[in-house]
Design an enzyme around this catalytic site. Sequence first.
Site, PDB file in Angstrom:
ATOM      1  N   HIS A   1      -4.184  14.422  -5.446  1.00 57.00           N
ATOM      2  CA  HIS A   1      -3.384  13.251  -5.064  1.00 57.00           C
ATOM      3  C   HIS A   1      -4.240  12.042  -4.713  1.00 57.00           C
ATOM      4  O   HIS A   1      -3.880  10.906  -5.026  1.00 57.00           O
ATOM      5  CB  HIS A   1      -2.506  13.628  -3.870  1.00 57.00           C
ATOM      6  CG  HIS A   1      -1.503  12.587  -3.494  1.00 57.00           C
ATOM      7  ND1 HIS A   1      -0.360  12.343  -4.222  1.00 57.00           N
ATOM      8  CD2 HIS A   1      -1.477  11.692  -2.459  1.00 57.00           C
ATOM      9  CE1 HIS A   1       0.334  11.379  -3.650  1.00 57.00           C
ATOM     10  NE2 HIS A   1      -0.313  10.956  -2.584  1.00 57.00           N
TER      11      HIS A   1
ATOM     12  N   SER B   1       0.628   6.266  -4.184  1.00 56.13           N
ATOM     13  CA  SER B   1       1.503   7.148  -3.424  1.00 56.13           C
ATOM     14  C   SER B   1       2.764   6.390  -2.983  1.00 56.13           C
ATOM     15  O   SER B   1       3.524   5.927  -3.836  1.00 56.13           O
ATOM     16  CB  SER B   1       0.727   7.739  -2.238  1.00 56.13           C
ATOM     17  OG  SER B   1       1.445   8.781  -1.615  1.00 56.13           O
TER      18      SER B   1
ATOM     19  N   ASP C   1      -1.894  17.469  -8.265  1.00 56.15           N
ATOM     20  CA  ASP C   1      -1.379  16.812  -7.066  1.00 56.15           C
ATOM     21  C   ASP C   1      -0.572  17.817  -6.250  1.00 56.15           C
ATOM     22  O   ASP C   1       0.408  18.372  -6.738  1.00 56.15           O
ATOM     23  CB  ASP C   1      -0.491  15.633  -7.489  1.00 56.15           C
ATOM     24  CG  ASP C   1      -0.059  14.747  -6.325  1.00 56.15           C
ATOM     25  OD1 ASP C   1      -0.047  15.228  -5.171  1.00 56.15           O
ATOM     26  OD2 ASP C   1       0.276  13.573  -6.575  1.00 56.15           O
TER      27      ASP C   1
END
Length: 453
Positions: free
Chosen positions: A395, A267, A361
């Site tokens: 995600h 991320s 995601d």
Amino acid sequence: MLPFSRFKMYFARSSACFKHAGRCFLNTNNGPTYPPVKFNIKPDYKCLFDTPVHIKVEGLRPKQQVIFRATLTDEKQVKFVSSADFEVDDRGVLDLAQSAALGGDYSGVHPMGFMWAMKAQSDLGRLIRKDITSPFKVLLSVHDKTSCEKDARPLASCIHERGFLGDGVRRIPVREGRIRAILFLPPGEGPFPGVLELGGTAGGMLESRACLLANHGFATLCLAYFSYDDLPKRLLDLHLEYFEEALQYFQNVPQVRKGGVGIMGISKGADLALSMASFLPGVRAVVSVNGCNANLQCPLHYGELTLQGLGLDAERIVIRESGVLNVRHCYHDPRAPENAACLIPIERASARFLFVIAQDDQVWDAEVYARQAEEQLLSHGRSRPEILLLPGAGHLLEPPYFPSCSASFHKFVGTSVEWGGAPVSHSAAQEKYWQRIREFFLENLGGAGPSKL
């Protein structure tokens, strides 16, 4: 002696247990009996968290209808539970590698479904392990589905331990200058391929990925950069010099193979990994997991240079009926002219790139960012990056067998955020990406043993 009323109740309950327990049906010396119901777990009842196991339950009645349940309690005392219905085979064996779950938290043949299908018994729970020095203890149990008593004792149960710190792996806290990190070294003298790992905007220090990689023969450095120890509490701005200091420290560890290291970023950590490869020497391989090709959220300074933080349009945030936020379509376009000061100049890097993309995601469209990075590299004559697409994954990609988490509280945002991912496809994605990143680092950094660089 027991009063007659209590004797009747005792007899009724005992009869029910004999009828349904699957071990003995008649309490006589010459009645039919069955072997004890027992678990058989291979390779062992204790294993590393990312290791699959083969579980059988033996001694059941042929064609018996049972419930297989797994329960663990996390560090916050939140219970995670999975439950699935099965029919025992003709031999009286429940084999999770062959038997199809008929319903419950998962259906079909899924040998590790008891782990990845776990759900928190509180709302929006995410399974996290902060203390990697001790294992998760998973209570496995098998229950007769037709039992007349809701709270009847299980037919069999056992404790299955899933740990993180393998035998001989060394965990070394690092406080060198400004660096706040944990170094993991595999058993032996090395040198080992080195991987520096960066987490996302949750901050702090989550060691599980780096620790599990060390079990596979990598020297790993789990680097904190805010909200840990005496580091800044909030993500307001960052200085690449901090990451440069950590990189130089890591490269000088005697057990780390010379000639360059790898970086894995998750991320927000992914765009930091791209920035490190673009500006700092000695980075040979980068894995970006659900990241962006621009510097996100806060300015990144390096000497007199500053990469601005890519912003978002708050009006495009979607609030679900549950109150969970979806921010997938909120971030500005990194390639727009007005965002030029945010775009990371990855064409400067000499590293090889692997972009791991979860296609469900719900934080942002990481595939768009990866395609932009690919175009940017190719337009400057650089090698084509590898893009690993993972359909149905969200995600929060974790090592294998962590339960999927489609939404949870995010302390950086201050409320619950939607991550995406369906349990079955997300679990398959976690196995696939975990295997591929190890192969990628070995291909580009070399394996364990004497260096050939």
